[in-house]
Design a protein around this motif. Structure first.
Motif, PDB file in Angstrom:
ATOM      1  N   MET A 100       0.811  -1.213   0.000  1.00  0.00           N
ATOM      2  CA  MET A 100       0.000   0.000   0.000  1.00  0.00           C
ATOM      3  C   MET A 100       0.850   1.272   0.000  1.00  0.00           C
ATOM      4  O   MET A 100       0.314   2.362   0.100  1.00  0.00           O
ATOM      5  N   LYS A 151      -6.439   2.744   4.130  1.00  0.00           N
ATOM      6  CA  LYS A 151      -5.530   1.602   4.137  1.00  0.00           C
ATOM      7  C   LYS A 151      -5.491   0.937   5.507  1.00  0.00           C
ATOM      8  O   LYS A 151      -5.486  -0.282   5.602  1.00  0.00           O
ATOM      9  N   GLU A 183      -6.344  -2.853   6.158  1.00  0.00           N
ATOM     10  CA  GLU A 183      -5.203  -3.674   6.572  1.00  0.00           C
ATOM     11  C   GLU A 183      -5.524  -4.430   7.860  1.00  0.00           C
ATOM     12  O   GLU A 183      -5.150  -5.579   8.034  1.00  0.00           O
TER      13      GLU A 183
END
Length: 342
Positions: free
Chosen positions: A55, A257, A261
Motif C-alpha cells: 500500500m 488503508k 489492513e
C-alpha cells in the motif's frame, strides 16, 4: 473480558491460515532475505504488515531514512512474492467480505439505514452543523463498539482522536450505565489522543497503525472527531487550498488503508460551511460539508445529520456504495444515541 479477548485473538490467527492475505506480519520478510534493521525502519513509519508495503509507493519508501532504491526494490519484490497481487473473482472477494462487521449506533432505525451499523474496512463520515449530534454519536460508538453484537461480532477496543477538545469521559460513563457495563472497563478500552495540528493528526495515524498491529484483532474502531477542523486552521485562504487538499488526501488514503489492513471501522465527523455562491442557484440548503471532493470521494459512506424537534435528529444517507438514499430519525438522550420516541 480477558478470556474472551484471548479467544478472539486465537480465532484471528486461524483466519490468517485460510486467508493468508489478511494480516501478515512484516517480520516474515526476513525469510526473503530482508534484514531486521530495514524491517525496524519500516515499522518506525507505521508499516507493520506485508500488505502495508504493497500500500506504500516506492517513492514514499525511498524517503524513509536509510532505505536506498535498491533496498526498496528488494523489499517490494519480497512483499510481491508473499502476496497475491493479481485479481480474484468476485466470489472469492465476497468470501473475504464476510469478515466485515458492523458496530451498532445505539438506534435501531439508524442501524437499519446503514445496513447494520458502522461498517469495518470502510470510512464512515457524518457531517452536520453544530448541535446535530456528531460528537454524541462518536461517544455512543465508543461504548457500543465494546459490546458483543450481531453476526458474532465480539466487541473490541476503540481509539479516539480528538481535534476539537470535545471528548468527555463522563459522557461514556452515562452511556455505559444505559448498557449496564462497568464504567472503568469501558474507559480502559478507549485510547484517547488530542491532536493539535494537522501534522500531529497525521503522525498519530502512525501510532494507530502500530497499536493495531501490536494488539492484532483487539481494536475494532477508530474515531476522529472532527477530521477537518485542524486543516481549516493550519491552511488559510485560496493560496494554500491545493496544499491542504493534498495533505488531506494523503491522510484519508492512510485511513482507508489502515481500515482495510487491520479490519477496523473508521468513523469521522466533519463540519459544514456556508456556500456563498448558492444563493444564485436556488438550492434549498446552501450549506455543504467541507473538505471538497477529496473528502467526498474518500469516505465510503457519508451521512448528513440535521436537527429535528427537541432531542430528535435526522440522519440521511448522502452517499454510499450499497445503501439507498433514505432517512432515519434518532434521538439524543443521557445514554447517548437512541431510537426516537414517536
Amino acid at each position: 473480558m480477558k478470556v474472551t479477548e484471548d479467544q478472539v485473538v486465537e480465532e484471528d490467527t486461524g483466519f490468517q491460515d485460510e486467508e493468508e492475505s489478511f494480516f501478515q506480519d512484516i517480520d516474515l520478510l526476513q525469510k526473503h532475505g530482508i534484514n531486521m534493521a530495514d524491517i525496524k525502519k519500516l515499522k518506525s513509519v507505521g508499516i507493520c504488515t506485508v500488505k502495508g508495503i504493497q500500500m506504500t509507493t516506492r517513492k514514499a519508501l525511498c524517503n524513509i531514512k536509510g532505505l536506498s532504491e535498491a533496498k526498496v526494490e528488494k523489499i517490494k519484490e519480497a512483499a510481491g512474492k508473499m502476496l497475491n497481487v493479481g485479481f480474484q473473482t468476485a466470489f472469492e472477494y465476497s468470501a473475504k467480505r464476510k469478515q466485515v462487521f458492523h458496530i451498532t449506533t445505539g438506534s435501531q432505525e439508524f442501524d437499519k439505514l446503514l445496513g447494520g451499523g458502522i461498517e469495518s474496512m470502510a470510512i464512515t463520515e457524518a457531517f452536520g452543523e453544530f448541535r446535530t449530534g456528531k460528537t454524541q454519536l462518536s461517544h455512543t460508538l465508543c461504548v457500543t463498539a465494546q459490546l458483543p453484537g450481531e453476526d458474532g461480532y465480539s466487541g473490541g477496543k476503540v481509539i479516539f482522536i480528538d481535534t476539537e477538545n470535545t471528548f468527555r469521559p463522563d459522557r461514556l460513563r452515562d452511556i455505559a450505565d444505559r448498557f449496564n457495563v462497568d464504567h472503568d472497563a469501558v474507559l480502559d478500552n478507549v485510547l484517547y489522543a488530542r491532536a493539535y495540528t494537522s501534522e500531529h493528526q497525521m503522525e498519530l495515524l502512525d501510532f494507530v497503525a502500530a497499536k493495531f498491529h501490536e494488539e492484532g484483532g483487539v481494536f475494532k474502531l477508530l474515531i476522529i472527531d472532527s477530521i477537518m477542523a485542524l486543516f481549516r486552521v493550519d491552511f488559510s485562504g485560496r493560496g494554500e487550498l491545493a496544499e491542504r487538499q493534498q495533505k488531506l488526501a494523503q491522510m484519508l488514503s492512510r485511513l482507508q488503508k489502515i481500515s482495510e489492513e487491520y479490519n477496523v471501522a473508521v468513523f469521522v465527523t466533519n463540519q459544514m460551511t456556508a456556500d456563498p455562491g448558492a444563493g444564485m442557484t436556488f438550492q434549498a440548503d446552501p450549506k455543504k460539508p467541507i473538505g471538497g471532493h477529496i473528502l467526498a470521494h474518500a469516505s465510503t459512506t457519508r451521512i448528513s445529520l440535521r436537527k429535528g424537534r427537541g432531542e430528535m435528529r435526522i440522519a440521511k444517507i448522502f452517499d454510499s456504495p450499497d445503501m439507498p438514499e433514505n432517512e432515519a430519525t434518532f434521538a439524543i438522550s443521557a445514554g447517548g444515541v437512541t431510537d426516537a420516541k414517536e
